[in-house]
Design an enzyme around this catalytic site. Structure first.
Site, short mmCIF file in Angstrom:
data_model
loop_
_atom_site.label_atom_id
_atom_site.label_comp_id
_atom_site.label_asym_id
_atom_site.label_seq_id
_atom_site.Cartn_x
_atom_site.Cartn_y
_atom_site.Cartn_z
N PHE A 95 -0.45 4.05 -12.82
CA PHE A 95 -0.79 5.46 -12.96
C PHE A 95 -0.69 5.84 -14.45
O PHE A 95 0.25 5.44 -15.13
CB PHE A 95 0.17 6.31 -12.12
CG PHE A 95 -0.26 7.73 -12.03
CD1 PHE A 95 -1.28 8.09 -11.16
CD2 PHE A 95 0.31 8.71 -12.82
CE1 PHE A 95 -1.70 9.41 -11.08
CE2 PHE A 95 -0.11 10.02 -12.74
CZ PHE A 95 -1.12 10.37 -11.87
N ASP A 136 8.53 3.06 -9.95
CA ASP A 136 7.90 4.35 -9.66
C ASP A 136 7.60 4.35 -8.17
O ASP A 136 6.74 3.60 -7.69
CB ASP A 136 6.61 4.49 -10.50
CG ASP A 136 5.92 5.84 -10.27
OD1 ASP A 136 6.19 6.47 -9.23
OD2 ASP A 136 5.10 6.23 -11.13
N TYR A 138 6.37 15.61 -3.94
CA TYR A 138 5.30 16.50 -3.45
C TYR A 138 4.23 15.77 -2.66
O TYR A 138 3.31 16.39 -2.15
CB TYR A 138 4.66 17.30 -4.61
CG TYR A 138 4.30 16.50 -5.85
CD1 TYR A 138 3.22 15.64 -5.86
CD2 TYR A 138 5.05 16.63 -7.01
CE1 TYR A 138 2.88 14.91 -6.99
CE2 TYR A 138 4.74 15.90 -8.15
CZ TYR A 138 3.65 15.05 -8.12
OH TYR A 138 3.33 14.33 -9.25
N LYS A 139 4.35 14.45 -2.57
CA LYS A 139 3.36 13.68 -1.79
C LYS A 139 3.86 13.58 -0.35
O LYS A 139 3.88 14.57 0.36
CB LYS A 139 3.13 12.31 -2.43
CG LYS A 139 2.60 12.38 -3.87
CD LYS A 139 2.39 10.98 -4.41
CE LYS A 139 2.06 10.98 -5.90
NZ LYS A 139 0.75 11.55 -6.20
N ARG A 148 -9.85 8.12 -1.66
CA ARG A 148 -8.57 7.75 -1.05
C ARG A 148 -8.35 8.55 0.24
O ARG A 148 -8.56 9.77 0.27
CB ARG A 148 -7.41 8.02 -2.01
CG ARG A 148 -7.47 7.25 -3.29
CD ARG A 148 -6.20 7.43 -4.13
NE ARG A 148 -5.93 8.84 -4.43
CZ ARG A 148 -4.89 9.24 -5.15
NH1 ARG A 148 -4.01 8.37 -5.62
NH2 ARG A 148 -4.71 10.53 -5.40
#
Ligand code: PLP
Length: 406
Positions: free
Chosen positions: A127, A195, A220-221, A365
């Site tokens: 990322f 991560d 938040y995912k 995705r």
């Protein structure tokens, strides 16, 4: 029977055997919305919204006293302790603080002096924030920096140094074997900062058993903590006591309200707290974690992968290129497919009540959050994707107009 009705009845049979099916009722999702973006921003559990309202009331009525009376001062620790079982570590080894970007910096910079070599490594398909932080940190700390070719990190562990590494790749959903990486790293005096952004709440992470010692992840995912919810930090207890945070703010001080000029870090992982925590967001996260009570990470992972199998089967049937690993243990919580015109296709899906996301240049995705999606939802979403591609209905001018966030 059409192939869709076959897929639908197979999906319904899987739903009948799904132990998590009742969890859907805990979420507040718009009627008719099939939400396959829980890997980006999870939807709100009703308990998260209630907890924000309670924090607002405390702020209004109790004002500054709420730090004590509503327990705000310990909320970062309490919420961290609730994430610990989801990643397979002890309650006091996790704290909520800052963002993933900031925490990667804090952990890698703190661990660098313990590595055999002053070197910071990151793969080129990580990322972007991980790469930006790694490169600039190396510059600031006078360390060597290597942007590794995708897929070469395992071999690079023998160099010594620090590797920043995702447990699940944000684009492909490929899983890294944490145990194998840690064993190799240990042999060569390399430390890995994990991560966990795409892994927490959807993978069966047994960090302690796998030998992982340093990690950060977002909330938040799949944890559904809300937009911009603060991140978490995990540091293995014994290692934590040997590390100094490069951002030693007062919330990481052993006695912040003594207001002493000298710095005494808190014991353990809590020393990686920095400034005042964002209480409204933390309250939402703490509420969102109610939805995970009594759920095992193994059950979350198995369900996400079972949902992913449907995506892969239907993508194959539609002739789409699957970018994610097909074999379950190698795949995280989302499945990516390559669609050249992915951006307008995702907009056309949204116009039909189905939300997915697009990552330039050509990745669509499909996030498979196990708590609120059913197998039937996924089968319906894939049938709709098939229709949109077959009919060419994605190619309308309004679907090509780009927004800032894709
Ligand atoms: C793997 C990964 N790491 C880091 C981040 C960004 O984290 P933050 O915005 O909390 O710094 C994201 C965001 O989507 C991500 O997917």
């Amino acid at each position: 029977m059409t192939s869709f009705s076959q897929a639908l009845s197979a999906a319904q049979a899987l739903d009948r055997a799904d132990s998590l099916v009742g969890r859907r009722a805990l979420f507040s999702l718009p009627e008719g919305c099939l939400y396959l973006v829980g890997h980006s921003l999870g939807p709100p559990p009703a308990s998260a919204l209630e907890r924000i309202a309670a924090a607002q009331k405390a702020w209004q009525r109790e004002l500054v006293r709420s730090w004590n009376s509503a327990g705000w001062i310990d909320l970062a620790e309490r919420a961290g302790a609730r994430i610990a079982p989801l990643i397979g570590v002890d309650a006091d080894e996790v704290i909520i603080a800052d963002s993933v970007s900031v925490n990667l910096f804090k952990l890698a910079a703190a661990a660098l002096p313990l590595a055999r070599r002053k070197l910071i490594m990151v793969e080129e398909d990580e990322f972007p924030t991980d790469q930006y932080i790694a490169e600039e940190m190396a510059r600031q700390l006078g360390s060597a920096f290597q942007r590794l070719e995708a897929g070469s990190a395992f071999g690079a562990l023998k160099q010594g140094g620090i590797l920043i590494r995702s447990a699940v790749n944000y684009r492909s959903s490929e899983v890294t074997d944490i145990n194998a990486f840690e064993e190799e790293a240990e042999k060569h005096g390399t430390l890995i900062v994990w991560d966990l952004s795409h892994a927490t709440g959807v993978m069966d992470l047994s960090l302690r058993a796998s030998g992982a010692r340093l990690a950060a992840g977002c909330t938040y995912k799949y944890l559904n903590g809300g937009p911009g919810a603060p991140a978490f930090v995990y540091v293995e207890r014994n290692l934590a006591s040997r590390l100094a945070s490069p951002l030693p703010g007062w919330m990481g001080h052993d006695s912040p309200f003594s207001f002493t000029p000298d710095y005494t870090p808190r014991a353990g992982t809590a020393r990686f707290a920095s400034g005042t925590p964002p209480i409204l967001s933390l309250a939402a996260l703490d509420g969102a974690l109610d939805a995970f009570e009594g759920v095992s990470p193994a059950a979350l992972c198995a369900k996400a992968r079972s949902l992913g199998d449907i995506v892969i089967a239907e993508a194959d049937a539609a002739g789409l290129e699957v970018m994610s690993p097909r074999v379950q243990p190698q795949r995280g919580g989302h499945v990516s497919v390559r669609i050249k015109e992915g951006y307008p296709v995702v907009q056309a899906l949204a116009a039909n009540g189905i939300m997915a996301d697009f990552r330039a240049p050509d990745t669509v995705r499909l996030g498979l959050s196990p708590l609120f999606l059913s197998h039937e939802d996924v089968a319906r979403a894939m049938a709709q994707l098939h229709d949109i591609l077959q009919s060419g209905s994605w190619d309308r001018p309004e679907f090509h107009a780009r927004s800032k966030v894709t």
